[in-house]
Scaffold this motif. Structure first.
Motif, PDB file in Angstrom:
ATOM      1  N   THR A  78      -1.303 -10.835   0.452  1.00  0.00           N
ATOM      2  CA  THR A  78      -0.126 -10.416  -0.591  1.00  0.00           C
ATOM      3  C   THR A  78       0.772  -9.243  -0.241  1.00  0.00           C
ATOM      4  OG1 THR A  78      -1.680  -9.771  -2.155  1.00  0.00           O
ATOM      5  CG2 THR A  78      -1.077 -12.089  -2.197  1.00  0.00           C
ATOM      6  N   VAL A  79       0.231  -8.473   0.483  1.00  0.00           N
ATOM      7  CA  VAL A  79       0.878  -7.050   0.872  1.00  0.00           C
ATOM      8  C   VAL A  79       1.335  -6.892   2.462  1.00  0.00           C
ATOM      9  CG1 VAL A  79       0.095  -6.186  -1.386  1.00  0.00           C
ATOM     10  CG2 VAL A  79      -1.235  -5.820   0.944  1.00  0.00           C
ATOM     11  N   ASP A  80       2.172  -6.175   2.397  1.00  0.00           N
ATOM     12  CA  ASP A  80       2.711  -5.787   4.225  1.00  0.00           C
ATOM     13  C   ASP A  80       1.937  -4.512   4.298  1.00  0.00           C
ATOM     14  OD1 ASP A  80       4.172  -8.101   4.222  1.00  0.00           O
ATOM     15  OD2 ASP A  80       5.913  -6.968   2.991  1.00  0.00           O
ATOM     16  N   ALA A  81       1.554  -3.807   3.557  1.00  0.00           N
ATOM     17  CA  ALA A  81       1.055  -2.310   3.890  1.00  0.00           C
ATOM     18  C   ALA A  81      -0.471  -2.619   4.433  1.00  0.00           C
ATOM     19  CB  ALA A  81       0.794  -1.466   2.441  1.00  0.00           C
ATOM     20  N   PRO A  82      -0.812  -1.927   5.457  1.00  0.00           N
ATOM     21  CA  PRO A  82      -2.127  -2.006   6.110  1.00  0.00           C
ATOM     22  C   PRO A  82      -3.117  -1.561   5.031  1.00  0.00           C
ATOM     23  CG  PRO A  82      -1.009   0.121   6.566  1.00  0.00           C
ATOM     24  CD  PRO A  82       0.034  -0.649   5.926  1.00  0.00           C
ATOM     25  N   ILE A  83      -4.313  -2.271   5.361  1.00  0.00           N
ATOM     26  CA  ILE A  83      -5.576  -2.106   4.688  1.00  0.00           C
ATOM     27  C   ILE A  83      -6.319  -0.996   5.512  1.00  0.00           C
ATOM     28  CG2 ILE A  83      -7.584  -3.299   3.860  1.00  0.00           C
ATOM     29  CD1 ILE A  83      -5.226  -3.979   2.504  1.00  0.00           C
ATOM     30  N   GLY A  93      -5.937  -2.956  -3.610  1.00  0.00           N
ATOM     31  CA  GLY A  93      -6.114  -3.129  -4.916  1.00  0.00           C
ATOM     32  C   GLY A  93      -5.231  -4.498  -5.421  1.00  0.00           C
ATOM     33  N   ALA A  94      -3.972  -4.552  -4.651  1.00  0.00           N
ATOM     34  CA  ALA A  94      -3.055  -6.012  -4.892  1.00  0.00           C
ATOM     35  C   ALA A  94      -3.925  -6.985  -4.304  1.00  0.00           C
ATOM     36  CB  ALA A  94      -1.774  -5.722  -4.155  1.00  0.00           C
ATOM     37  N   VAL A  95      -4.521  -6.773  -3.067  1.00  0.00           N
ATOM     38  CA  VAL A  95      -5.331  -7.922  -2.477  1.00  0.00           C
ATOM     39  C   VAL A  95      -6.230  -8.553  -3.171  1.00  0.00           C
ATOM     40  CG1 VAL A  95      -6.234  -8.799  -0.541  1.00  0.00           C
ATOM     41  CG2 VAL A  95      -4.262  -7.520  -0.289  1.00  0.00           C
ATOM     42  N   SER A  96      -7.293  -7.855  -3.748  1.00  0.00           N
ATOM     43  CA  SER A  96      -8.320  -7.864  -4.520  1.00  0.00           C
ATOM     44  C   SER A  96      -7.928  -8.736  -5.749  1.00  0.00           C
ATOM     45  CB  SER A  96      -9.435  -6.770  -4.704  1.00  0.00           C
ATOM     46  OG  SER A  96      -8.665  -5.890  -5.367  1.00  0.00           O
ATOM     47  N   LYS A 122     -11.612  -0.514  -9.460  1.00  0.00           N
ATOM     48  CA  LYS A 122     -10.749  -0.472 -10.517  1.00  0.00           C
ATOM     49  C   LYS A 122      -9.653   0.538 -10.305  1.00  0.00           C
ATOM     50  CE  LYS A 122     -14.888  -1.259 -13.548  1.00  0.00           C
ATOM     51  NZ  LYS A 122     -15.657  -1.026 -12.514  1.00  0.00           N
ATOM     52  N   SER A 123     -10.085   1.441  -9.568  1.00  0.00           N
ATOM     53  CA  SER A 123      -8.785   2.676  -9.289  1.00  0.00           C
ATOM     54  C   SER A 123      -7.583   1.927  -8.548  1.00  0.00           C
ATOM     55  CB  SER A 123      -9.460   3.789  -8.770  1.00  0.00           C
ATOM     56  OG  SER A 123      -9.946   3.565  -7.546  1.00  0.00           O
ATOM     57  N   ALA A 124      -8.093   1.194  -7.726  1.00  0.00           N
ATOM     58  CA  ALA A 124      -7.414   0.471  -6.618  1.00  0.00           C
ATOM     59  C   ALA A 124      -6.258  -0.519  -7.481  1.00  0.00           C
ATOM     60  CB  ALA A 124      -7.983  -0.297  -5.610  1.00  0.00           C
ATOM     61  N   TRP A 125      -7.006  -1.272  -8.501  1.00  0.00           N
ATOM     62  CA  TRP A 125      -6.276  -2.129  -9.237  1.00  0.00           C
ATOM     63  C   TRP A 125      -5.152  -1.116 -10.082  1.00  0.00           C
ATOM     64  CZ3 TRP A 125      -9.126  -6.622 -12.289  1.00  0.00           C
ATOM     65  CH2 TRP A 125      -9.436  -7.516 -11.249  1.00  0.00           C
ATOM     66  N   GLN A 126      -5.651  -0.307 -10.458  1.00  0.00           N
ATOM     67  CA  GLN A 126      -4.699   0.631 -11.359  1.00  0.00           C
ATOM     68  C   GLN A 126      -3.454   1.174 -10.543  1.00  0.00           C
ATOM     69  OE1 GLN A 126      -7.105   3.483 -13.231  1.00  0.00           O
ATOM     70  NE2 GLN A 126      -8.117   1.952 -14.588  1.00  0.00           N
ATOM     71  N   ALA A 127      -3.696   1.351  -9.033  1.00  0.00           N
ATOM     72  CA  ALA A 127      -2.772   1.925  -8.282  1.00  0.00           C
ATOM     73  C   ALA A 127      -1.680   0.861  -8.047  1.00  0.00           C
ATOM     74  CB  ALA A 127      -3.602   2.353  -7.039  1.00  0.00           C
TER      75      ALA A 127
END
Length: 349
Positions: A78-83, A93-96, A122-127
């Motif tokens: 769902t995101v264009d930014a690299p993992i 976080g957006a992907v998970s 959780k921090s990645a979700w919040q980001a």
């Protein structure tokens, strides 16, 4: 190994968790264990939510060949930014979050009986703008569950004894526990635990051990007043409401786990409770992880479907190194299948 009579074939969906962590690695290693996979894939219809690209990269890196053809892949990205492996951020976080959100929608639509979730940060979700204490709260919100809890399960490889531990409060600061722990909370958690033991384990008249809050359970008010003021009266009321249930407590927190420890490591004959109710996070999870860190799984009870998860985090520090153990993920899948089968027996599906 958790054994149960196979009366139906549960439909299970596994989410890959944070793509910067070890989620995909432990999932793919679990199914690369051929003897294990042959046993458990024969008992369930399994789907996996992941990015096809990330999946193939992980298979190649670990030299695992191809994904078992019986496992359906639900391709999401769902995101264009690299993992960046080992670094949880807004992109991961957006992907998970998308993985879990999709799994819940599919389960609520009746397409799956259970969800197994790889770890998220959780921090990645919040980001990424998703403000939740954890996966459990999103699962409860989207499924409409107003009464839910976090239980930890494990079966001892030494004795076969089954550990069941429920937390009354979860991801809150320690100083907030006395404020948020109320008679209403304790009643909801006890009712939830009883329903779970009856529905998912067939225990109609269980024995439940309940911890005190303070050291020595307050020492008659000398080390804290919550036990005298309201916890013990609440427990007496609960015993009157549930005369068929043995409610043991309030057990001093430092001794409540002595018998479970013996039962887990070496003593098959010792008498233990069917379940343990801890009043806050570390009171329950420090002993659980000491006993069963690689065996215990987290299950969210009170949901309209089964949910389990390994009892470990994203392990960003070792992500991408190929050294993560799949044992807890295998346990999470085993327990999910078992719990789905038990619910099917209860509802006579």
């Amino acid at each position: 190994m958790i054994m149960g009579a196979v009366e139906s074939k549960p439909r299970l969906i596994i989410t890959a968790g944070d793509p910067a962590g070890i989620g995909l690695e432990v999932i793919l290693k679990a199914f690369a264990d051929r003897a294990w996979a042959q046993t458990w894939l024969s008992q369930a219809q399994v789907s996996l939510i992941s990015s096809r690209t990330l999946l193939q990269q992980t298979l190649t890196q670990l030299d695992l060949g191809e994904l078992d053809p019986t496992i359906e892949l639900i391709d999401r990205f769902t995101v264009d930014a690299p993992i960046r492996v080992g670094l949880g951020d807004a992109a991961s976080g957006a992907v998970s979050f998308d993985y879990l959100n999709t799994a819940i929608d599919l389960a609520m639509a009746g397409k799956f009986d259970g969800i197994v979730t790889a770890p998220i940060a959780k921090s990645a979700w919040q980001a990424a703008g998703h403000i939740y204490p954890g996966q459990t709260e999103l699962l409860a919100e989207k499924s409409g569950a107003d009464r839910f809890g976090m239980m930890f399960l494990g079966r001892s490889p030494q004795t076969g004894w089954v550990l069941r531990a429920l937390l009354a409060t979860v991801h809150i600061p320690l100083r907030a526990v006395p404020e948020q722990l109320t008679q209403q909370v304790m009643t909801r958690k006890l009712e939830l635990l009883l329903d779970c033991l009856q529905q998912d384990f067939g225990l109609q008249t269980p024995h439940i051990a309940i911890a005190g809050l303070n050291p020595h359970s307050g020492e008659l008010g000398q080390l804290g007043c919550e036990e005298v003021d309201w916890l013990q009266p609440w427990l007496e009321d609960a015993r009157a409401r549930y005369p068929q249930v043995r409610l043991e407590g309030l057990i001093p927190p430092d001794t409540m786990w002595v018998k479970p420890g013996r039962a887990w490591f070496y003593d098959q004959t010792i008498t233990t409770a069917d379940a343990y109710l801890a009043l806050y996070h570390d009171q329950g999870l420090i002993p659980v992880k000491l006993m069963a860190f690689d065996r215990a799984v987290n299950t969210s009870i009170g949901l309209p479907f089964v949910r389990t998860s390994p009892d470990h985090g994203t392990a960003f520090d070792i992500a991408g190194q190929g050294i993560a153990s799949p044992q807890s993920m295998q346990s999470a899948i085993e327990w999910a299948i078992y719990l789905c089968q038990q619910r099917c027996k209860t509802t006579k599906c």
